[in-house]
Design an enzyme around this catalytic site. Structure first.
Site, PDB file in Angstrom:
ATOM      1  N   PRO A 100       0.786  -1.250   0.000  1.00  0.00           N
ATOM      2  CA  PRO A 100       0.000   0.000   0.000  1.00  0.00           C
ATOM      3  C   PRO A 100       0.814   1.294   0.000  1.00  0.00           C
ATOM      4  CG  PRO A 100       0.038  -0.927   2.191  1.00  0.00           C
ATOM      5  CD  PRO A 100       0.758  -1.909   1.302  1.00  0.00           C
ATOM      6  N   CYS A 101       1.522   1.546  -1.093  1.00  0.00           N
ATOM      7  CA  CYS A 101       2.287   2.787  -1.202  1.00  0.00           C
ATOM      8  C   CYS A 101       1.371   4.009  -1.222  1.00  0.00           C
ATOM      9  CB  CYS A 101       3.189   2.754  -2.423  1.00  0.00           C
ATOM     10  SG  CYS A 101       2.333   2.525  -3.984  1.00  0.00           S
TER      11      CYS A 101
END
Length: 157
Positions: A120-121
């Protein structure tokens, strides 16, 4: 390498992987006219991504196999620790990795994340709370953060 496609509310996602796991998920800029049957090796990934966008999944459990440097993989492992509906800053990530001076390297590794949404950047924001850099465009980052943490309407009565 097997390939599958998933239509999402923010674009067409291409998933690549094999029996060793999913190695790449990214958005396509063009539409795919013909979508063939989903390869067995990617069925679980396709299903879980669809569940995520339907609001029925907060974690991904399919096998991951991203390619990257040792440092990039270390950063990506740290990104996986950011809970659904929460955010972190590049500075916080650098501190958790043990070197506040590595903030630019952390940001660079974040930008090279090959597993869109799964690692989850999009949950990484600026120290001041601003939406900063996102390969898919800031409008998608905003959409994803709102999807994961929708504003709850207070009841009036």
């Amino acid at each position: 390498m097997k390939i599958a496609f998933v239509k999402t509310p923010i674009g067409l996602a291409e998933i690549q992987g094999d029996e060793n796991g999913v190695s790449n998920i990214h958005l396509k800029n063009e539409e795919i006219r013909r979508v063939s049957k989903v390869p067995q090796e990617l069925e679980e990934a396709v299903s879980q991504i669809q569940e995520y966008f339907e609001g029925n999944r907060t974690q991904f459990t399919f096998l991951l196999n991203p390619s990257g440097t040792k440092f990039q993989k270390k950063v990506w492992q740290e990104l996986l620790k950011i809970p659904f509906g929460k955010t972190s800053s590049y500075m916080e990530l650098s501190k958790r990795l043990g070197d506040v001076k590595a903030i630019r390297a952390v940001a660079s590794a974040n930008g090279k994340n090959p597993l869109w949404i799964v690692i989850p950047c999009h949950r990484v924001i600026g120290t001041d709370g601003s939406l900063t850099g996102y390969a898919g465009g800031l409008w998608r980052k905003k959409w994803l953060l709102e999807h994961e943490n929708p504003v709850k309407q207070e009841t009036l009565f």
